[in-house]
Write a protein that holds these residues in place. Structure first.
Motif, PDB file in Angstrom:
ATOM      1  N   ARG A  64       0.809  -1.219   0.000  1.00  0.00           N
ATOM      2  CA  ARG A  64       0.000   0.000   0.000  1.00  0.00           C
ATOM      3  C   ARG A  64       0.840   1.265   0.000  1.00  0.00           C
ATOM      4  N   THR A  65       2.061   1.207   0.545  1.00  0.00           N
ATOM      5  CA  THR A  65       2.840   2.435   0.754  1.00  0.00           C
ATOM      6  C   THR A  65       4.098   2.535  -0.105  1.00  0.00           C
ATOM      7  N   VAL A 174      -5.356  -3.911   6.776  1.00  0.00           N
ATOM      8  CA  VAL A 174      -5.027  -3.863   5.350  1.00  0.00           C
ATOM      9  C   VAL A 174      -3.582  -4.305   5.123  1.00  0.00           C
ATOM     10  N   ASP A 175      -2.695  -3.901   6.034  1.00  0.00           N
ATOM     11  CA  ASP A 175      -1.258  -4.158   5.875  1.00  0.00           C
ATOM     12  C   ASP A 175      -0.764  -5.333   6.709  1.00  0.00           C
ATOM     13  N   LYS A 247      -9.307  -4.857   0.982  1.00  0.00           N
ATOM     14  CA  LYS A 247     -10.085  -3.777   0.369  1.00  0.00           C
ATOM     15  C   LYS A 247     -11.300  -3.438   1.220  1.00  0.00           C
ATOM     16  N   PHE A 250     -10.293  -1.571   4.344  1.00  0.00           N
ATOM     17  CA  PHE A 250      -9.986  -0.176   4.039  1.00  0.00           C
ATOM     18  C   PHE A 250     -11.272   0.628   3.873  1.00  0.00           C
TER      19      PHE A 250
END
Length: 274
Positions: A64-65, A174-175, A247, A250
């Motif tokens: 994601r980052t 999410v992570d 998803k 999030f």
């Protein structure tokens, strides 16, 4: 600074507006309102910058980052620190427009915002530190409006901490797979298979703390209606994330902007019509 992703600004803004409206009995001055809205924007940006600086060696390993500016080399670490310093200077200028009590509380808020990104290396509870930082807008708002702190603010403060831990656990879910691989800690990892159960409990405690705060500040039916709407949104978030798909988690996190909004709408109606 993530101005293109306003969710963090909104999550910080709503509790700030709750506190301003309660402290000012529904009529905060435009001056104080402008100072705090600008402060929310600046401090959220500063928090993003120092977070990305702290995670500069980690973000590239997380799906994601991995496209964040420092991770990709678009921004240097020293450039990020200069940006952080400039934002803190702006925030300091805004607080100087209030009073000494607000200034003292702002120093505590800055300390919490600065250490938060490093907590994920040392504890599974970085979300608690984030909540403590976000909730500092509550006493600061009362200090700016009234020049003193009402005991009831700590009910609001507690509610914001609990709420932040709940929604940021969705965010951490999410992570979770990447964080487990690289050794980053979070409540999502700590809670494990009990994650949704504990989030649900945190959400219930949030609503209870907000109900107690409403009772303390003599808020009425419209406020309670706002809390009821928030309860429905909390239920929706748990249902949405029931399969723990990143998803969906999030989306559950993002939905919390509406939680803050419906509570403020109830509060606004209560102070104007109640």
């Amino acid at each position: 600074m993530r101005f293109d992703k306003p969710i963090g600004t909104l999550l910080l803004l709503w509790p700030t507006l709750w506190a301003l409206w309660i402290a000012a009995d529904g009529a905060p001055s435009l001056r104080v309102l402008a100072i705090f809205v600008a402060g929310v924007i600046v401090m959220r940006a500063a928090g993003c910058v120092i977070n990305d600086y702290a995670d500069r060696k980690v973000d590239g390993q997380v799906t994601r980052t991995k496209s964040r500016p420092i991770a990709t080399g678009q921004v240097s670490p020293s450039g990020a620190l200069l940006c952080f310093a400039a934002l803190i200077f702006c925030a300091f200028f805004l607080v100087l427009l209030t009073n000494l009590l607000t200034l003292a509380l702002a120093a505590g808020a800055l300390a919490l915002a600065t250490i938060y990104p490093y907590m994920k290396r040392h504890t599974h509870l970085p979300q608690v530190v984030l909540g403590a930082a976000f909730a500092m807008s509550i006493p600061m708002a009362f200090a700016a409006v009234r020049g003193e702190l009402d005991n009831g603010i700590w009910l609001l403060y507690t509610a914001v901490v609990l709420w932040t831990v709940a929604y940021d656990t969705f965010y951490a879910m999410v992570d979770r797979a990447d964080d487990l691989r690289i050794g980053v800690k979070s409540t999502a990892i700590l809670f494990g298979e009990l994650d949704l159960t504990i989030i649900g409990c945190l959400q219930l405690m949030t609503l209870f703390a907000l109900w107690l705060a409403g009772d303390h500040f003599k808020l009425g039916h419209y406020y309670l209606a706002g809390l009821s709407a928030a309860a429905l949104l909390f239920f929706w978030q748990l249902w949405l994330s029931r399969k723990r798909q990143p998803k969906a988690c999030f989306q559950a996190f993002l939905n919390n902007q509406w939680v803050g909004a419906v509570i403020f709408a109830g509060l606004l109606a209560d102070t104007q019509l109640g």
